[in-house]
Design a protein around this motif. Sequence first.
Motif, mmCIF file in Angstrom:
data_model
loop_
_atom_site.group_PDB
_atom_site.id
_atom_site.type_symbol
_atom_site.label_atom_id
_atom_site.label_comp_id
_atom_site.label_asym_id
_atom_site.label_seq_id
_atom_site.Cartn_x
_atom_site.Cartn_y
_atom_site.Cartn_z
ATOM 1 N N GLY A 656 0.844 -1.196 0.000
ATOM 2 C CA GLY A 656 0.000 0.000 0.000
ATOM 3 C C GLY A 656 0.873 1.236 0.000
ATOM 4 N N GLY A 657 0.239 2.390 -0.190
ATOM 5 C CA GLY A 657 1.012 3.625 -0.197
ATOM 6 C C GLY A 657 0.163 4.829 0.135
ATOM 7 N N LEU A 658 0.834 5.903 0.512
ATOM 8 C CA LEU A 658 0.171 7.177 0.786
ATOM 9 C C LEU A 658 1.159 8.285 0.480
ATOM 10 C CD1 LEU A 658 -2.332 8.674 2.192
ATOM 11 C CD2 LEU A 658 -0.811 8.829 4.164
ATOM 12 N N SER A 659 0.702 9.308 -0.198
ATOM 13 C CA SER A 659 1.537 10.479 -0.450
ATOM 14 C C SER A 659 0.758 11.719 -0.033
ATOM 15 C CB SER A 659 1.932 10.552 -1.927
ATOM 16 O OG SER A 659 0.848 10.198 -2.767
ATOM 17 N N THR A 670 5.625 14.090 2.002
ATOM 18 C CA THR A 670 6.136 12.764 2.355
ATOM 19 C C THR A 670 5.450 11.687 1.523
ATOM 20 O OG1 THR A 670 6.361 13.572 4.637
ATOM 21 C CG2 THR A 670 6.647 11.201 4.290
ATOM 22 N N VAL A 671 6.216 10.678 1.127
ATOM 23 C CA VAL A 671 5.684 9.511 0.430
ATOM 24 C C VAL A 671 5.917 8.280 1.313
ATOM 25 C CG1 VAL A 671 5.879 8.002 -1.595
ATOM 26 C CG2 VAL A 671 6.088 10.484 -1.864
ATOM 27 N N PHE A 672 4.840 7.545 1.596
ATOM 28 C CA PHE A 672 4.909 6.301 2.366
ATOM 29 C C PHE A 672 4.603 5.118 1.446
ATOM 30 C CE2 PHE A 672 3.849 9.485 5.508
ATOM 31 C CZ PHE A 672 4.471 9.074 6.684
ATOM 32 N N ILE A 673 5.344 4.039 1.601
ATOM 33 C CA ILE A 673 5.013 2.770 0.937
ATOM 34 C C ILE A 673 5.112 1.689 2.012
ATOM 35 C CG2 ILE A 673 5.697 1.098 -0.831
ATOM 36 C CD1 ILE A 673 6.672 3.545 -2.489
#
Length: 743
Positions: A656-659, A670-673
Amino acid sequence: MAAAWDDLLQGEELAYLATEPPREPRTAALPDELHPKLRAALAQQGVERLYTHQADAWTAARSGGHVIVTTGTASGKTLAFNLPVLDALASEPKNRALYLYPTKALAQDQARALSELAVPGVRTAIYDGDTPQEQRWQIRRGANLILTNPDMLHIGVLPRHDLWADVLHNLRYVVIDEAHVYRGVFGSHVANVLRRLRRLARIYGADPQFIFASATIANPGELAQSLLGDSATVIGDDAAPRAERTIALWNPELIDAELGLRASPLGDAARLLASLVQRDLRTICFAKSRKAAELVHRMAADRVDAKTAKRLAPYRAGYTPQQRRDIERRLVAGDLLGVSCTDALELGIDIGLLDCAISVGFPGTVASLRQQWGRAGRRGHGLALMVASEDGLDQYFMREPETLLGRRVEAAILDHANPRVLDGHVAAAAFEAPVDDDDRATLGDDALERAPHVPDLQHTPRGWVWAGKDYPAARTSLRSSTPDAFTVIDATTGALLGVVERERAYSTVHAGAIYLHMGEQWLVRELDLLARHAIVEPFSGDWYTQAKKETSTDIEEPLRVERRLGLSLTFGRVSVTEQVVAYQRKSIRDQATIDTVQLDLPATTFETEAVWYVPSARHLDGLEAMPTLLSSLHAAEHSMIALLPLWAMCDRWDIGGLSTNVHQDTGEPTVFIYDGHPGGVGIAERGFDQFEGWVADTVRMLEGCPCERGCPSCVQSPKCGNLNEWLDKAGALRLLGRMSKSR
């Protein structure tokens, strides 16, 4: 000399063509100390010498340590692990051996091969869910080579170890075939099952050796250590012969460059299959779903004459064992010319000598692709062919073939100590026998640290014991990382199709969703939140669904922080909160939205592991304004998720991811994976370790995609919670390109 397929491999669709040279075998004599009965049985099969890696495996096993054999398809891994086991059983028939297979079909195939070898004193039997009750006690008492699967070991053998006392007391060898399958959540569970097996064997006075056999992977020693909790000697120098092989990459005609639409890969695969069998070339075609395998078969049969059509067959799960055995027999005998199948035939079932192997779409890992291609060229010059789909990875490989063909295979990763996986096995171990400090050697330190936190365990002078009323192993599915998973039930038969973790259920099996199981489509009729089940029915429509989610992340604990590619890169624990608020129905043909349906489902929060980065002002120069900033970060997140399976043996659905333009914990864009499984299984950490290569791959993918604004082959994702809105391909390329050049 011209090959029979040369005239087929022409035109704009041909993206790559090369030939791998043949390889001569390297052999060694049969060991002098081999038991005479086994030597005679091998002679009956025409085995007079070994490949050197088989001889090395024999030597390593005879030294008393654990062994992992990791060589290519058709390299004789089966004989490598059978030799020491059969020698031990022939020498002392009271010895016992246990073989674990991930599928029943593989166990059946191995049982058949052992029966044909017919070593005196070896009594082989299969013990799985299909074994009649009246035969089970006979197998426990009389068989000395028992073939089973991890699920049966977990729920049917270890909790009833009193019935298996003689087997455990005399357990000499445990063989784990197709070990690369045991990764992610499934592998994390199997690692705990193997630790429980080692512990019980020791309680009964045995200390068995483990022999693993695996397709070629990047980290065989690490995988064996992760699965077993002990080191193993790696045998990886493949000495088997290999015929000359032509490698071809085929990209169906581009119909719409901006939308990234191409001609049907199934249609092209069927045309190639038909042309090859008409040349009397035995061919196997791998497709990703049963439906796709059936379609390829039907389209190919329509292209050939009636006599040739009778020599084509589909092969997939869902057929009866008798039907599958008949197809295998006809393939080995040469009666069948062409088979279209799912990956059911990717693993080590013996299907004889084939000339050509076609893979429709990248199967997810380089290791799987090599397994499929390894089916070609066993009786001479072979052809290995991949027909690309529109998927981002497929198209990346068509433009950058060397990144596929020159790439090391992926690492198989798992995390047996994930508390959401481990706790159920600590409970099961305590049910089997009190858990105390002496068990650290087998169960591991983490199990003892978790024991005080596991419900229904009580500490007594004998150790931690199970105080619950039920059967703890039955609570734990080997396919899920959470005990409160949803079951998926076929409305037409009442059969259990699978399980879905609660955290993923709302986005994948909500009412109205099109659910994919083993490549097949199912329509979800009902999701019962109290009973925790989804009722589904077969679906054959021309649309799919995509859930719209609102997602947020909270940083719980940074574990590793480094300065990499000119920015702050972190690996750590995060909490992910998701709420599915709607879903869209979309046309398969052109991805057009048919309608949007609102949903009222509860939010879910789970802890997992993530990698996240904060771009510097230099990286974001010219991208700072909204909405360019958010759209660039979002597209970078999507494209990196698409490429992470190249570095970790996983599927994009595991990630999953969130930016965000400003994250509440970092105060910066910030970019999360993150791992899509609660607790994490090591995928994000692999991304952290390989960050530079991962970013460079992503840049190459974006640079090479011919679309202008983004398409399914680069930045659009089939699982995007924002329905692929706010995506800036050019901005993502600028950001990641600057990162890649930073040092």
